[in-house]
Design a protein around this motif. Structure first.
Motif: not given
Length: 445
Positions: A148-174
């Protein structure tokens, strides 16, 4: 009437067997990793401004390390070492896998991760939070041992919008991007609590490994009530007042601690707390916004503030309460240690970490060993209390030598008065660099 009595007795015996089987399960393992948390950022390590009562409780219930080092001074290398039990240089993940330049690389799938090891021995494995060992789907944690996996794969995301430094949505379920509402720290905790509830012995006869790599207190600095700082399709983060960061940082750590309290509570409610190993640590030292206590330097550096991190180990069934551990321990030691607690050995013959099980249970000294660290052009070797630092810059190479037993702040360079020791440790460091380089497997693709 006899039939009824016999039936009741049979049910009672079955319930007793089931209860006994549950208590005889191998230990559950909960591994909680903070991001950029410094040696002086929590109460067990002397913080008087940030309140972390649940970590204080965990330390009182188990062992607090005073000489625990992250394998790297930045995110990805430490996580590669954690997953494999090796010096990260052997895995090819020597630096940060960045959102801008490394979206097509990751931890080689041939590496045997800690989750893959535990699955071989009957564990359910769940991960919720920060991966940072590959952006593309082919490096997803569910392809490297986690059920099971839910989370983000980058170095950090916006804590609310879950967007990485380059503007990619980064919140995964599996292996799928699937965003949801919520403050990332709270979401990680919520998924952890649900996972423990699902893996209650009443529901499964398997032990579990739960990995909760938090984002906090890594930037962007946001509280639960703060605004979104990033936008999909646009690189960068909206600036915030630097004067506000200390109070925001404090809340970010305290919210994480609150979540750790919920993890402890649900373990107790499901009667699994006594048979659960809980480990808390940081992936590297704090940056200038956090506190490394008396230690010199910050994240990314070779001084103690870059790699000496807070770490706590709790296992009520086996480990004495309120112990202080002064041995040199590294992140890569966790994989062989967890396996040793279930009487197993790593599959790979190229493990650099060592089991510290006997030390934890019986307070025996660990075997003497030199430990090494390298990031970029800088590196160090620890041999007992001695630490040799090697720094390379445009002005040439510089070597420093410190005795940490009486100079933890690394203020007194004694290299000039110990030439033989400098030569000996320098040779060891250079040999180690050649040896791990020879074993490096380039990241896939």
């Amino acid at each position: 009437m006899k039939k009824i009595i016999l039936l009741i007795s049979f049910v009672f015996v079955l319930s007793c067997i089931k209860k006994e089987d549950a208590t005889n399960l191998p230990p559950n393992i909960v591994l909680i990793m903070a991001d950029d948390l410094g040696y002086g950022d929590i109460q067990p390590y002397g913080s008087t401004t940030i309140h972390t009562p649940n970590l204080e409780f965990l330390a009182s219930e188990g062992i607090k390390f005073t000489d625990f080092h992250s394998n790297g001074a930045v995110c990805s290398p430490t996580r590669a070492a954690l997953m494999t039990g090796k010096y990260q240089q052997r895995t090819g993940v020597e630096g940060v896998i960045t959102a801008k330049s490394h979206r097509d690389v990751g931890l080689n799938l041939n590496e045997i991760t800690i989750a893959e090891e535990l699955k071989k021995h009957g564990y359910n494995c769940g991960m919720f939070g920060k991966w940072h060992l590959g952006y593309s789907k082919e490096y997803n944690p569910t392809l490297q041992g986690f059920d099971d996996y839910t989370g983000f794969v980058s170095g950090n995301i916006d804590y609310h919008a879950h967007i990485d430094q380059e503007g990619y949505l980064d919140w995964w379920k599996g292996t799928k991007i699937e965003n949801e509402e919520g403050y990332s720290t709270d979401l990680i905790t919520q998924y952890g609590v649900k996972y423990i509830e699902k893996n209650n012995p009443k529901n499964t006869a398997k032990p579990f490994f739960l990995y909760l790599p938090h984002e906090a207190p890594h930037g962007p600095y946001q509280r639960r009530i703060d605004s979104i700082l990033r936008t999909v399709g646009k690189a960068g983060t909206k600036p915030i007042s630097k004067n506000s960061i200390p109070s925001v940082y404090k809340e970010m750590v305290e919210v994480m601690d609150e979540g750790i309290g919920k993890i402890i509570q649900v373990l107790k409610e499901t009667k699994q707390y006594e048979n659960t190993i809980i480990v808390f640590l940081s992936d590297n030292g704090a940056n200038r916004f956090g506190s490394n206590g008396v230690l010199k330097g910050h994240k990314g550096g070779v001084y103690e503030g870059g790699s000496r991190v807070p770490a706590i180990f709790s296992y009520p069934d086996k480990v004495k309460k309120g112990m202080i551990n002064n041995q040199i321990v590294l992140t890569m030691d966790l994989l062989p240690t967890f396996l040793d607690f279930i009487d197993q050995k790593p599959s790979s013959t190229h493990i650099d970490g060592i089991s510290i099980k006997e030390n934890l249970i019986h307070q025996t000294n660990l075997p003497e060993r030199d430990v090494f660290f390298a990031y970029g052009n800088n590196s160090f070797v620890r041999s007992g209390d001695w630490k040799l630092v090697y720094k390379k810059n445009k002005n040439g190479d510089k070597i420093e030598l410190y005795n940490l037993s009486n100079d933890l702040q690394e203020t007194n360079d004694v290299s000039l008065i110990n030439p033989d020791l400098v030569k000996k440790l320098s040779n060891k460091l250079q040999l180690w660099k050649k040896e791990v380089k020879a074993g490096v497997r380039l990241v896939s693709k």
